[in-house]
Design a protein around this motif. Structure first.
Motif, PDB file in Angstrom:
ATOM      1  N   ALA A  68     -55.080  -5.760 -16.728  1.00 17.69           N
ATOM      2  CA  ALA A  68     -56.172  -4.853 -16.374  1.00 17.69           C
ATOM      3  C   ALA A  68     -55.805  -4.029 -15.150  1.00 17.69           C
ATOM      4  O   ALA A  68     -56.061  -2.816 -15.093  1.00 17.69           O
ATOM      5  CB  ALA A  68     -57.454  -5.637 -16.128  1.00 17.69           C
ATOM      6  N   VAL A  69     -55.190  -4.676 -14.177  1.00 17.96           N
ATOM      7  CA  VAL A  69     -54.780  -3.972 -12.959  1.00 17.96           C
ATOM      8  C   VAL A  69     -53.590  -3.058 -13.240  1.00 17.96           C
ATOM      9  O   VAL A  69     -53.540  -1.899 -12.807  1.00 17.96           O
ATOM     10  CB  VAL A  69     -54.447  -4.996 -11.852  1.00 17.96           C
ATOM     11  CG1 VAL A  69     -53.843  -4.295 -10.640  1.00 17.96           C
ATOM     12  CG2 VAL A  69     -55.692  -5.771 -11.454  1.00 17.96           C
ATOM     13  N   GLU A  70     -52.620  -3.568 -14.006  1.00 20.40           N
ATOM     14  CA  GLU A  70     -51.403  -2.807 -14.270  1.00 20.40           C
ATOM     15  C   GLU A  70     -51.681  -1.521 -15.040  1.00 20.40           C
ATOM     16  O   GLU A  70     -51.034  -0.480 -14.789  1.00 20.40           O
ATOM     17  CB  GLU A  70     -50.416  -3.676 -15.049  1.00 20.40           C
ATOM     18  CG  GLU A  70     -49.091  -3.002 -15.346  1.00 20.40           C
ATOM     19  CD  GLU A  70     -48.091  -3.906 -16.046  1.00 20.40           C
ATOM     20  OE1 GLU A  70     -47.050  -3.399 -16.493  1.00 20.40           O
ATOM     21  OE2 GLU A  70     -48.361  -5.126 -16.153  1.00 20.40           O
ATOM     22  N   TYR A  71     -52.640  -1.558 -15.979  1.00 22.06           N
ATOM     23  CA  TYR A  71     -52.844  -0.414 -16.874  1.00 22.06           C
ATOM     24  C   TYR A  71     -54.109   0.380 -16.572  1.00 22.06           C
ATOM     25  O   TYR A  71     -54.425   1.328 -17.300  1.00 22.06           O
ATOM     26  CB  TYR A  71     -52.831  -0.891 -18.325  1.00 22.06           C
ATOM     27  CG  TYR A  71     -51.427  -1.201 -18.777  1.00 22.06           C
ATOM     28  CD1 TYR A  71     -50.601  -0.191 -19.276  1.00 22.06           C
ATOM     29  CD2 TYR A  71     -50.899  -2.477 -18.639  1.00 22.06           C
ATOM     30  CE1 TYR A  71     -49.295  -0.452 -19.646  1.00 22.06           C
ATOM     31  CE2 TYR A  71     -49.590  -2.755 -19.011  1.00 22.06           C
ATOM     32  CZ  TYR A  71     -48.793  -1.739 -19.506  1.00 22.06           C
ATOM     33  OH  TYR A  71     -47.500  -1.984 -19.858  1.00 22.06           O
TER      34      TYR A  71
ATOM     35  N   ARG B 126     -58.361  -0.500 -20.651  1.00 29.98           N
ATOM     36  CA  ARG B 126     -59.090  -1.677 -20.185  1.00 29.98           C
ATOM     37  C   ARG B 126     -58.569  -2.931 -20.893  1.00 29.98           C
ATOM     38  O   ARG B 126     -58.152  -2.869 -22.055  1.00 29.98           O
ATOM     39  CB  ARG B 126     -60.589  -1.530 -20.443  1.00 29.98           C
ATOM     40  CG  ARG B 126     -61.213  -0.375 -19.675  1.00 29.98           C
ATOM     41  CD  ARG B 126     -62.710  -0.272 -19.889  1.00 29.98           C
ATOM     42  NE  ARG B 126     -63.047  -0.106 -21.294  1.00 29.98           N
ATOM     43  CZ  ARG B 126     -63.744  -0.979 -22.029  1.00 29.98           C
ATOM     44  NH1 ARG B 126     -64.188  -2.118 -21.489  1.00 29.98           N
ATOM     45  NH2 ARG B 126     -64.006  -0.736 -23.283  1.00 29.98           N
ATOM     46  N   VAL B 127     -58.637  -4.067 -20.185  1.00 32.42           N
ATOM     47  CA  VAL B 127     -58.176  -5.345 -20.731  1.00 32.42           C
ATOM     48  C   VAL B 127     -59.187  -6.412 -20.344  1.00 32.42           C
ATOM     49  O   VAL B 127     -59.460  -6.617 -19.151  1.00 32.42           O
ATOM     50  CB  VAL B 127     -56.776  -5.721 -20.200  1.00 32.42           C
ATOM     51  CG1 VAL B 127     -56.249  -6.963 -20.913  1.00 32.42           C
ATOM     52  CG2 VAL B 127     -55.800  -4.562 -20.349  1.00 32.42           C
ATOM     53  N   ASN B 128     -59.746  -7.091 -21.340  1.00 36.99           N
ATOM     54  CA  ASN B 128     -60.778  -8.099 -21.108  1.00 36.99           C
ATOM     55  C   ASN B 128     -60.547  -9.314 -22.001  1.00 36.99           C
ATOM     56  O   ASN B 128     -59.686  -9.302 -22.885  1.00 36.99           O
ATOM     57  CB  ASN B 128     -62.166  -7.512 -21.401  1.00 36.99           C
ATOM     58  CG  ASN B 128     -62.572  -6.445 -20.413  1.00 36.99           C
ATOM     59  OD1 ASN B 128     -62.755  -6.721 -19.229  1.00 36.99           O
ATOM     60  ND2 ASN B 128     -62.708  -5.201 -20.880  1.00 36.99           N
TER      61      ASN B 128
ATOM     62  N   GLU C  40     -66.337  -3.673 -25.814  1.00 39.56           N
ATOM     63  CA  GLU C  40     -65.782  -2.449 -26.406  1.00 39.56           C
ATOM     64  C   GLU C  40     -66.490  -1.212 -25.878  1.00 39.56           C
ATOM     65  O   GLU C  40     -65.859  -0.152 -25.672  1.00 39.56           O
ATOM     66  CB  GLU C  40     -65.896  -2.510 -27.930  1.00 39.56           C
ATOM     67  CG  GLU C  40     -65.268  -1.354 -28.662  1.00 39.56           C
ATOM     68  CD  GLU C  40     -63.761  -1.269 -28.443  1.00 39.56           C
ATOM     69  OE1 GLU C  40     -63.251  -0.136 -28.372  1.00 39.56           O
ATOM     70  OE2 GLU C  40     -63.101  -2.329 -28.325  1.00 39.56           O
ATOM     71  N   GLN C  41     -67.777  -1.337 -25.650  1.00 43.02           N
ATOM     72  CA  GLN C  41     -68.575  -0.172 -25.259  1.00 43.02           C
ATOM     73  C   GLN C  41     -68.884  -0.121 -23.761  1.00 43.02           C
ATOM     74  O   GLN C  41     -69.565   0.805 -23.313  1.00 43.02           O
ATOM     75  CB  GLN C  41     -69.879  -0.176 -26.067  1.00 43.02           C
ATOM     76  CG  GLN C  41     -69.624  -0.094 -27.572  1.00 43.02           C
ATOM     77  CD  GLN C  41     -70.877  -0.347 -28.392  1.00 43.02           C
ATOM     78  OE1 GLN C  41     -71.625   0.586 -28.700  1.00 43.02           O
ATOM     79  NE2 GLN C  41     -71.121  -1.594 -28.741  1.00 43.02           N
TER      80      GLN C  41
ATOM     81  N   VAL D 191     -65.963  -1.883 -17.429  1.00 41.42           N
ATOM     82  CA  VAL D 191     -65.648  -3.314 -17.340  1.00 41.42           C
ATOM     83  C   VAL D 191     -64.196  -3.524 -17.734  1.00 41.42           C
ATOM     84  O   VAL D 191     -63.795  -3.192 -18.861  1.00 41.42           O
ATOM     85  CB  VAL D 191     -66.560  -4.147 -18.258  1.00 41.42           C
ATOM     86  CG1 VAL D 191     -66.165  -5.624 -18.209  1.00 41.42           C
ATOM     87  CG2 VAL D 191     -68.024  -3.975 -17.847  1.00 41.42           C
ATOM     88  N   THR D 192     -63.416  -4.075 -16.824  1.00 38.58           N
ATOM     89  CA  THR D 192     -62.038  -4.435 -17.123  1.00 38.58           C
ATOM     90  C   THR D 192     -61.632  -5.618 -16.248  1.00 38.58           C
ATOM     91  O   THR D 192     -62.192  -5.822 -15.169  1.00 38.58           O
ATOM     92  CB  THR D 192     -61.078  -3.239 -16.929  1.00 38.58           C
ATOM     93  OG1 THR D 192     -59.808  -3.552 -17.517  1.00 38.58           O
ATOM     94  CG2 THR D 192     -60.893  -2.889 -15.472  1.00 38.58           C
TER      95      THR D 192
END
Length: 234
Positions: free
Chosen positions: A160-163, A169-171, A214-215, A219-220
């Motif tokens: 999440a931080v890297e991208y 977003r990464v969750n 997703e929506q 939020v990540t």
């Protein structure tokens, strides 16, 4: 090929939560690339079934390539496939280790790595995890699940931080026990007692959580617990 329609890749998509995710994303208007080892062809032209074992090197890249070739893009990946084998630690075999790490870690690694090469701004990766990482239970010995899923939780935050700078977003969604065919009905009462709410989660509970993320564009790096309070304690 309609390259304007958003595309989601879902692993472990043939039954249970995975099948629910396919239906949920179709309701959102996404086209779907659905993967599992034994998945059959879909009657829906907007669902591409890719039968393959993600624990094998190279399969993750093949799935993402199939998505791009068929639909022209990938917008979301849901790493839903996973293996859970509850055993006392010293009873685990080398075969158990290979099976669990192959799907839970290698599968995540290969699919996610390939996807991040093609995801653009607005891209999203969601991984299904477990609340046992946060709240171990002596009645459900599951160190290999914690070894793998705990690593995936950490990787979720790191990615999440890297991208974030690329708008990706990464969750993750950390589940409690969900009512799927893998649980014998005779065990439901005992399993429901593992969380303060005293019931099993339903497939729709898991699907709703993923679709919320997703929506949820702001939020990540989130590990969203959907577990009836299991991670909070007893």
């Amino acid at each position: 090929m309609d390259t304007a329609t958003r595309v989601v890749v879902i692993t472990g998509a043939s039954q249970g939560i995975g099948a629910g995710l396919v239906a949920g994303y179709r309701r959102l208007g996404y086209t779907v690339v659905a993967n599992s080892r034994s998945i059959g062809e879909s009657d829906d032209p907007s669902v591409l079934a890719v039968a393959a074992d993600i624990s094998r090197p190279g399969v993750g890249e093949r799935i993402i390539d199939a998505a791009v070739q068929r639909f022209g893009r990938v917008d979301t990946v849901v790493n839903n496939a996973g293996i859970f084998i509850p055993k006392p630690f010293t009873d685990y075999t080398d075969a158990d280790y290979d099976a669990i790490t192959g799907v839970n870690l290698r599968g995540f690694f290969d699919v996610t790595r390939a996807a991040l090469r093609v995801l653009g701004p607005g891209g999203h990766i969601v991984t299904i995890s477990t609340s046992l990482v946060d709240q171990a239970n002596s009645h459900v010995p599951s160190a290999l699940a914690s070894l793998t899923k705990g690593g995936l939780n950490a990787a979720t935050k790191a990615l999440a931080v890297e991208y974030a700078g690329r708008g990706i977003r990464v969750n993750a969604v950390a589940l409690g026990v969900v009512n799927t065919p893998m649980h014998d009905p005779s065990t439901h009462d005992a399993l429901a007692g593992l969380n303060p709410m005293g019931r099993l989660g339903e497939i729709d509970d898991a699907v709703d959580a993923v679709l919320y993320l997703e929506q949820a564009g702001f939020v990540t790096g989130e590990i969203l617990h959907v577990d009836g309070g299991q991670s909070a304690g007893h």
